[in-house]
Design a protein around this motif. Structure first.
Motif, PDB file in Angstrom:
ATOM      1  N   ARG A 172       0.825  -1.206   0.000  1.00  0.00           N
ATOM      2  CA  ARG A 172       0.000   0.000   0.000  1.00  0.00           C
ATOM      3  C   ARG A 172       0.862   1.259   0.000  1.00  0.00           C
ATOM      4  O   ARG A 172       0.534   2.246  -0.669  1.00  0.00           O
ATOM      5  N   GLN A 173       1.959   1.229   0.734  1.00  0.00           N
ATOM      6  CA  GLN A 173       2.874   2.378   0.762  1.00  0.00           C
ATOM      7  C   GLN A 173       3.449   2.644  -0.625  1.00  0.00           C
ATOM      8  O   GLN A 173       3.523   3.798  -1.071  1.00  0.00           O
ATOM      9  N   LEU A 222       0.625   4.107  -2.891  1.00  0.00           N
ATOM     10  CA  LEU A 222       0.326   5.512  -2.592  1.00  0.00           C
ATOM     11  C   LEU A 222       1.458   6.427  -3.033  1.00  0.00           C
ATOM     12  O   LEU A 222       1.208   7.524  -3.569  1.00  0.00           O
ATOM     13  N   SER A 223       2.682   5.991  -2.827  1.00  0.00           N
ATOM     14  CA  SER A 223       3.825   6.807  -3.227  1.00  0.00           C
ATOM     15  C   SER A 223       3.857   6.990  -4.742  1.00  0.00           C
ATOM     16  O   SER A 223       4.139   8.087  -5.243  1.00  0.00           O
ATOM     17  N   ILE A 269      -3.957  11.317   0.224  1.00  0.00           N
ATOM     18  CA  ILE A 269      -2.888  10.337   0.023  1.00  0.00           C
ATOM     19  C   ILE A 269      -1.775  10.555   1.045  1.00  0.00           C
ATOM     20  O   ILE A 269      -1.267   9.596   1.648  1.00  0.00           O
ATOM     21  N   ARG A 270      -1.398  11.823   1.235  1.00  0.00           N
ATOM     22  CA  ARG A 270      -0.342  12.108   2.206  1.00  0.00           C
ATOM     23  C   ARG A 270      -0.755  11.678   3.614  1.00  0.00           C
ATOM     24  O   ARG A 270       0.063  11.152   4.380  1.00  0.00           O
ATOM     25  N   GLU A 301      -2.919   9.246   4.461  1.00  0.00           N
ATOM     26  CA  GLU A 301      -2.882   7.792   4.554  1.00  0.00           C
ATOM     27  C   GLU A 301      -1.459   7.270   4.504  1.00  0.00           C
ATOM     28  O   GLU A 301      -1.109   6.307   5.210  1.00  0.00           O
ATOM     29  N   LEU A 302      -0.622   7.924   3.696  1.00  0.00           N
ATOM     30  CA  LEU A 302       0.770   7.504   3.596  1.00  0.00           C
ATOM     31  C   LEU A 302       1.486   7.679   4.927  1.00  0.00           C
ATOM     32  O   LEU A 302       2.306   6.837   5.323  1.00  0.00           O
ATOM     33  N   VAL A 355       0.366   4.757   7.178  1.00  0.00           N
ATOM     34  CA  VAL A 355       0.987   3.495   6.770  1.00  0.00           C
ATOM     35  C   VAL A 355       2.463   3.484   7.158  1.00  0.00           C
ATOM     36  O   VAL A 355       2.996   2.481   7.665  1.00  0.00           O
ATOM     37  N   SER A 356       3.130   4.610   6.934  1.00  0.00           N
ATOM     38  CA  SER A 356       4.555   4.695   7.277  1.00  0.00           C
ATOM     39  C   SER A 356       4.752   4.556   8.783  1.00  0.00           C
ATOM     40  O   SER A 356       5.706   3.913   9.238  1.00  0.00           O
TER      41      SER A 356
END
Length: 282
Positions: free
Chosen positions: A94-95, A98-99, A119-120, A122-123, A126-127
């Motif tokens: 997923r990371q 999204l990236s 996106i940022r 959620e990213l 996830v990170s």
């Protein structure tokens, strides 16, 4: 050129004028290490953070060691249950997804209103999950912890094995030991202070100090997560009670009598008033 570089050049020039020659930066075995900035001399009180383990006896010391190792093993299992490999793989995929999408928008692709911000967000989540998962204990960490504790002096708490010694006892590479120690420290299972010693280069234009083994110690109450510390205490108390080192119940202490006569008289009058009201109500 930095000020540090200029200072080193001036030192070298001054040493040359005085007829001094630069000594070796490394010993014949190549084990000398440049001291870290946050290091202390081995004779400095700050490099001796040890305290006796329990009452200092071997019997209690072994129980403290067993409780710590058991708490570490249970924490290892909990962390791998919280961060299973399948979820980690999904999070990494997923990371990357999204990236890649964010890179397309940065390159000029059309995006729906507010989509890059989502996106940022959620990213970041996830990170954060992946960073937490990366900090989970490994099996080698448990082996390293056991290897470190083998040299623990229960009477004084002294503990300063070299990295290579730990690696030999744990049966792994020294880089694996360094990484394992960092994870153990992050979870509050062990702490350390860096130490230095004098070299044999006195009078030479060469390093006067070198790094030596760390001084390891324990500060579980302040460094462990609350649930881990609580479980460690439970394990320790259970083991100590079986040994007879703790009473089954803590005796109640009698309150201290006030020394001030006026205060004692006031408390007696208050107690008499309470007793009078209780008798009147009955």
């Amino acid at each position: 050129m930095t000020a540090h570089s200029v200072n080193q050049i001036l030192k070298g020039f001054s040493a040359k004028l005085q007829g001094k020659t630069r000594g070796p930066d490394h010993d014949p075995d190549g084990k000398r290490r440049t001291p870290h900035r946050d290091s202390y001399d081995v004779d400095d009180a700050r490099a001796k953070p040890w305290r006796p383990i329990g009452d200092g006896s071997v019997r209690q010391g072994l129980l403290y060691r067993e409780a710590l190792i058991q708490a570490a093993k249970e924490l290892y299992q909990q962390l791998w249950q919280e961060y299973p490999l399948a979820e980690i793989r999904e999070a990494r995929a997923r990371q990357a997804e999204l990236s890649a999408e964010l890179d397309r928008y940065a390159a000029g692709a059309e995006a729906a209103t507010g989509r890059p911000a989502l996106i940022r967000q959620e990213l970041g989540q996830v990170s954060g999950y992946l960073r937490a998962a990366e900090g989970r204990l490994r099996r080698v960490d448990l082996t390293v912890l056991e290897a470190v504790l083998q040299t623990l002096d229960f009477a004084t708490g002294r503990l300063f094995p070299a990295i290579d010694t730990i690696a030999t006892r744990a049966g792994c590479h020294r880089n694996s030991v360094i990484a394992a120690l960092r994870r153990l420290r992050d979870h509050g299972l062990i702490s350390w202070v860096r130490r230095t010693i004098k070299t044999s280069n006195e009078g030479e234009f060469a390093p006067q100090r070198e790094q030596t083994s760390n001084a390891y110690y324990f500060e579980h109450r302040t460094k462990m997560a609350a649930r881990v510390f609580q479980r460690y205490c439970q394990l320790l108390v259970t083991k100590l009670r079986r040994l007879g080192g703790l009473p089954q119940a803590v005796p109640q202490r009698r309150p201290r009598e006030p020394q001030d006569p006026a205060l004692r008289q006031a408390l007696d009058a208050l107690a008499a008033g309470v007793a009078l009201r209780e008798s009147a109500s009955t």
